[in-house]
Design a protein around this motif. Structure first.
Motif, PDB file in Angstrom:
ATOM      1  N   ARG A  35       0.823  -1.221   0.000  1.00 41.48           N
ATOM      2  CA  ARG A  35       0.000   0.000   0.000  1.00 41.48           C
ATOM      3  C   ARG A  35       0.854   1.266   0.000  1.00 41.48           C
ATOM      4  NH1 ARG A  35      -5.249  -0.968   0.489  1.00 41.48           N
ATOM      5  NH2 ARG A  35      -5.933  -2.969   1.326  1.00 41.48           N
ATOM      6  N   VAL A  36       1.947   1.269   0.741  1.00 40.16           N
ATOM      7  CA  VAL A  36       2.801   2.468   0.786  1.00 40.16           C
ATOM      8  C   VAL A  36       3.431   2.699  -0.579  1.00 40.16           C
ATOM      9  CG1 VAL A  36       4.859   3.511   1.791  1.00 40.16           C
ATOM     10  CG2 VAL A  36       3.244   2.261   3.251  1.00 40.16           C
ATOM     11  N   LYS A  37       3.996   1.643  -1.166  1.00 38.15           N
ATOM     12  CA  LYS A  37       4.563   1.759  -2.513  1.00 38.15           C
ATOM     13  C   LYS A  37       3.492   2.145  -3.521  1.00 38.15           C
ATOM     14  CE  LYS A  37       8.296  -1.616  -1.862  1.00 38.15           C
ATOM     15  NZ  LYS A  37       8.812  -2.946  -2.306  1.00 38.15           N
ATOM     16  N   GLY A  38       2.269   1.640  -3.294  1.00 36.37           N
ATOM     17  CA  GLY A  38       1.164   1.990  -4.177  1.00 36.37           C
ATOM     18  C   GLY A  38       0.853   3.471  -4.152  1.00 36.37           C
ATOM     19  N   ARG A  39       0.891   4.067  -2.950  1.00 35.23           N
ATOM     20  CA  ARG A  39       0.627   5.515  -2.841  1.00 35.23           C
ATOM     21  C   ARG A  39       1.744   6.320  -3.515  1.00 35.23           C
ATOM     22  NH1 ARG A  39      -1.480   3.989   2.307  1.00 35.23           N
ATOM     23  NH2 ARG A  39       0.484   4.451   3.380  1.00 35.23           N
TER      24      ARG A  39
END
Length: 420
Positions: A35-39
């Protein structure tokens, strides 16, 4: 490729897209837990597309300057795949239907035109070091590794390739005559062009490295040459032998299931069409040494090679991309300069003549893609599923875009020894 029946699906603006089967496409159905990499990926994506001539529909929001439309159907999954590995995730997201478009080559063209600048160079270096996957060691092009790599693509199904290729069964760039869009004529012109560069005439003994399905060998035999042609694909060898017999030149052509490193003999001319891309940088010296060793004094080599700019090749040569994972494992597209360096270091051959067919390749790929789409029912009847369909669409569209903008090129090269 063995496929299963479609499993539960989602509707998109264009058509029903089944979820990929986990048994057939391991790891593809699961969305990465990033999720962090996605953001971070979402922020970079928004920054990149705002200056591109595309229309990106993200829910009720529209991004870009306008142009071919990209519909992001499942934003969270799309950005997580992109964040997990941008060089693989963008294509995988298309395969599973996280995003869709009605004009894939047109949409990918602006992305291809700015490929080296979409992501800031500092972040590209960081991603290469810490995020992106490296080419697996098992995909190295040793003699056994090369056979497995070729098997994964060229042995998919002869019937599949017969459906979308033209009657010459040429799986390489055509060369269109001015004012003509006839693919068969263009492929025959391409074959004649490379045979001319190699100086192939009646009475010669010609070595072909990379048989394909026999089209070039047949054409060379029809010129009166004797041909020894090498392939490491059992499927290709079987169909090539049948086509050679049907053309009435079986007494002039010998098909050998043999790696170029195992080739023996001495030949008046050597021809190799779009095979060097499967060699791998580590084995370029061996490949060019083989060309040099197998060519008689005074002979010529006709080499057709997909190329990319030298600076991009140097930066990306260790990358593991979507194309490696799903289409051409173990491959590396050379630059013309890298070919010249390899020849200078490992052979007495030099480039004496060259011809670019880059824009012709874009047209060739467009022909293949249209035929694939128009005849999908026949492909599906062979057992290929909807995920494969979208994979093949992305592969052909991705390559067409690269040739359209010049990120990729393809050259026919005549190689001769320095004293000739």
């Amino acid at each position: 490729m063995t496929v299963q029946q479609p499993i539960p699906h989602e509707h998109t603006a264009s058509r029903v897209i089944p979820r990929p089967s986990e048994g057939v496409w391991p790891g593809l159905a699961a969305v990465p837990h990033t999720r962090v990499k996605g953001r971070i990926a979402e922020g970079l994506f928004r920054r990149a597309v705002r200056s591109l001539p595309v229309r990106v529909e993200l829910g009720e929001e529209v991004l870009g300057l306008g142009g071919p439309t990209m519909r992001i159907v499942r934003p969270d999954a799309f950005f997580r795949r992109l964040g997990n590995d941008s060089k693989i995730g963008f294509g995988e997201a298309y395969m599973v239907g996280d995003w869709t478009t009605d004009d894939l080559p047109g949409l990918l063209t602006p992305f291809a035109a700015t490929l080296s600048t979409l992501i800031p160079p500092s972040l590209q270096r960081l991603a290469r070091r810490w995020v992106e996957a490296r080419q697996p060691t098992e995909e190295m092009n040793t003699v056994e590794g090369a056979r497995e790599n070729i098997h994964r693509h060229y042995d998919l199904s002869n019937d599949l390739f017969q459906i979308f290729l033209d009657d010459t069964m040429s799986y390489s760039a055509a060369w269109f005559a001015p004012g003509s869009d006839d693919l068969v004529e263009a492929q025959e012109r391409k074959i004649d062009g490379i045979l001319d560069m190699a100086g192939v005439t009646a009475g010669q003994h010609v070595l072909e490295i990379g048989t394909g399905w026999g089209g070039l060998a047949i054409r060379a035999a029809q010129r009166g040459a004797r041909v020894t042609t090498l392939t490491i694909s059992a499927e290709q060898a079987s169909l090539a032998e049948r086509r050679i017999a049907e053309a009435g030149v079986a007494d002039q052509v010998q098909v050998l299931l043999r790696d170029y490193r195992e080739a023996q003999g001495s030949y008046d001319a050597v021809v190799s069409v779009e095979m060097i891309e499967a060699v791998g940088e580590r084995y370029w010296p061996t490949y060019f040494e083989a060309l040099d060793r197998l060519l008689k004094p005074g002979g010529r080599v006709g080499l057709q090679a997909i190329t990319m700019p030298d600076d991009r090749m140097r930066v990306a040569k260790n990358d593991y991309t979507w194309i490696h994972k799903y289409v051409f494992p173990g491959g590396l597209i050379p630059s013309v300069e890298s070919i010249e360096r390899s020849l200078a270091d490992h052979a007495t051959l030099r480039i004496a003549e060259r011809r670019s067919l880059g824009q012709d390749y874009a047209r060739t790929l467009n022909h293949w893609n249209r035929r694939f789409q128009e005849r999908w029912a026949e492909v599906s009847a062979l057992g290929f599923d909807e995920t494969f369909r979208r994979m093949w669409e992305f592969y052909l569209g991705y390559c067409e875009a690269g040739f359209r903008v010049g990120y990729l090129d393809v050259f026919q090269l005549a190689l001769t020894r320095e004293n000739h």
